[in-house]
Write a protein that holds these residues in place. Structure first.
Motif, PDB file in Angstrom:
ATOM      1  N   GLY A  69       0.825  -1.213  -0.082  1.00 26.61           N
ATOM      2  CA  GLY A  69       0.078   0.099  -0.076  1.00 26.61           C
ATOM      3  C   GLY A  69       0.720   1.276   0.003  1.00 26.61           C
ATOM      4  O   GLY A  69       2.086   1.400   0.085  1.00 26.61           O
ATOM      5  N   LEU A  70       0.252   2.378   0.164  1.00 25.16           N
ATOM      6  CA  LEU A  70       0.860   3.675   0.207  1.00 25.16           C
ATOM      7  C   LEU A  70       1.591   3.900   1.232  1.00 25.16           C
ATOM      8  O   LEU A  70       2.819   4.551   1.005  1.00 25.16           O
ATOM      9  CB  LEU A  70      -0.420   4.717   0.225  1.00 25.16           C
ATOM     10  N   GLY A  71       1.384   3.355   2.343  1.00 28.28           N
ATOM     11  CA  GLY A  71       2.182   3.247   3.734  1.00 28.28           C
ATOM     12  C   GLY A  71       3.531   2.837   3.152  1.00 28.28           C
ATOM     13  O   GLY A  71       4.512   3.577   3.713  1.00 28.28           O
ATOM     14  N   SER A  72       3.676   1.797   2.596  1.00 34.66           N
ATOM     15  CA  SER A  72       5.032   1.194   2.178  1.00 34.66           C
ATOM     16  C   SER A  72       5.654   2.026   1.218  1.00 34.66           C
ATOM     17  O   SER A  72       7.001   2.170   1.631  1.00 34.66           O
ATOM     18  CB  SER A  72       4.766  -0.375   1.513  1.00 34.66           C
ATOM     19  N   ALA A  73       5.215   2.800   0.380  1.00 34.27           N
ATOM     20  CA  ALA A  73       5.831   3.608  -0.811  1.00 34.27           C
ATOM     21  C   ALA A  73       6.551   4.874   0.078  1.00 34.27           C
ATOM     22  O   ALA A  73       7.495   5.222   0.062  1.00 34.27           O
ATOM     23  CB  ALA A  73       5.056   4.224  -1.551  1.00 34.27           C
ATOM     24  N   PHE A  82      -2.136   7.887   7.810  1.00 32.73           N
ATOM     25  CA  PHE A  82      -1.333   9.249   7.766  1.00 32.73           C
ATOM     26  C   PHE A  82       0.047   9.107   7.809  1.00 32.73           C
ATOM     27  O   PHE A  82       0.853   8.099   7.914  1.00 32.73           O
ATOM     28  CB  PHE A  82      -1.859  10.056   9.148  1.00 32.73           C
ATOM     29  N   VAL A  83       0.954  10.340   7.375  1.00 26.62           N
ATOM     30  CA  VAL A  83       1.925  10.389   7.198  1.00 26.62           C
ATOM     31  C   VAL A  83       2.362  11.541   8.423  1.00 26.62           C
ATOM     32  O   VAL A  83       2.039  12.503   8.310  1.00 26.62           O
ATOM     33  CB  VAL A  83       2.531  10.664   5.662  1.00 26.62           C
ATOM     34  N   GLU A  84       3.480  11.276   8.957  1.00 25.21           N
ATOM     35  CA  GLU A  84       4.336  12.327   9.703  1.00 25.21           C
ATOM     36  C   GLU A  84       5.544  12.810   9.162  1.00 25.21           C
ATOM     37  O   GLU A  84       6.439  12.237   8.803  1.00 25.21           O
ATOM     38  CB  GLU A  84       4.557  11.500  11.251  1.00 25.21           C
ATOM     39  N   VAL A 106      -0.282  14.436   8.106  1.00 21.70           N
ATOM     40  CA  VAL A 106      -1.162  14.449   6.871  1.00 21.70           C
ATOM     41  C   VAL A 106      -1.754  12.922   6.715  1.00 21.70           C
ATOM     42  O   VAL A 106      -1.389  12.023   6.569  1.00 21.70           O
ATOM     43  CB  VAL A 106      -0.120  14.931   5.604  1.00 21.70           C
ATOM     44  N   PRO A 107      -3.262  13.285   6.805  1.00 21.29           N
ATOM     45  CA  PRO A 107      -4.026  12.004   6.517  1.00 21.29           C
ATOM     46  C   PRO A 107      -4.058  11.550   5.254  1.00 21.29           C
ATOM     47  O   PRO A 107      -3.921  12.234   4.202  1.00 21.29           O
ATOM     48  CB  PRO A 107      -5.368  12.537   7.051  1.00 21.29           C
ATOM     49  N   PHE A 108      -3.960  10.261   4.780  1.00 23.85           N
ATOM     50  CA  PHE A 108      -3.721   9.678   3.516  1.00 23.85           C
ATOM     51  C   PHE A 108      -4.864  10.299   2.558  1.00 23.85           C
ATOM     52  O   PHE A 108      -4.837  10.451   1.509  1.00 23.85           O
ATOM     53  CB  PHE A 108      -3.857   8.204   3.302  1.00 23.85           C
ATOM     54  N   GLY A 109      -6.073  10.377   3.276  1.00 23.83           N
ATOM     55  CA  GLY A 109      -7.210  10.958   2.562  1.00 23.83           C
ATOM     56  C   GLY A 109      -7.044  12.322   1.924  1.00 23.83           C
ATOM     57  O   GLY A 109      -7.906  12.769   1.157  1.00 23.83           O
TER      58      GLY A 109
END
Length: 178
Positions: free
Chosen positions: A116-120, A152-154, A166-169
């Motif tokens: 998923g996006l989190g891995s990238a 989310f990304v910190e 920043v929330p993924f959404g």
């Protein structure tokens, strides 16, 4: 002509009419099945079939992003443009130009492609590279990926390296910085 020949001729004619009606019905059935099966095709599977091609993405809050589609994952893609890379969540994509007519079903994807996006984003955190976080409402943050949560990304932004979540959404794209 004997009555038997007339009867066989009539039966042959009826059989040909039945075959023609069956072919027409079968054509409609196949078209209907094709439309029904297409509903299983996802945007990600169409993009997966387009890896290596030049594509143009219209991204919410950013506008046009173009380049070579390098990678597709579960819910995101990587586009390499002129001197910069873009990680784009598929939820932020408004339109795609240049995609393949084909599709690569997710069951055929490699395990790495299913990440998923989190891995990238975690890869960016490991690299410590500066990047620009574009939100879907048009805002931009310049910084680095510090950590990645479930949704989310910190980011560490500004000269004082303040922490911003920043929330993924709300994430339109993450752009590499030259």
């Amino acid at each position: 002509m004997a009555w038997e020949d007339e009867l066989f001729s009539l039966l042959d004619d009826l059989e040909q009419q039945a075959e023609a009606l069956y072919d027409v019905e079968r054509g409609f059935e196949l078209a209907d099945r094709s439309r029904a099966e297409y509903q299983q095709v996802t945007l990600a599977s169409r993009l997966m079939a387009s890896v290596g091609s030049d594509v143009g993405l219209d991204v919410r809050g950013i506008g046009a992003v173009g380049g070579v589609l390098e990678r597709v994952g579960s819910g995101w893609c990587l586009v390499s443009g002129s001197g910069q890379d873009w990680i784009v969540p598929l939820a932020a994509v408004v339109a795609v130009r240049g995609a393949s007519d084909r599709s690569a079903p997710e069951v055929a994807w490699t395990p790495v492609s299913r990440l998923g996006l989190g891995s990238a984003l975690r890869r960016l955190a490991e690299a410590g590279e500066r990047c620009v976080f574009h939100s879907t409402d048009g805002r931009m943050l310049d910084g680095t990926v510090h950590r990645v949560g479930a949704d989310f990304v910190e980011a560490r932004v500004g000269e004082d390296a303040r922490t911003v979540l920043v929330p993924f959404g709300a994430l339109g794209a993450v752009q590499s910085r030259d």
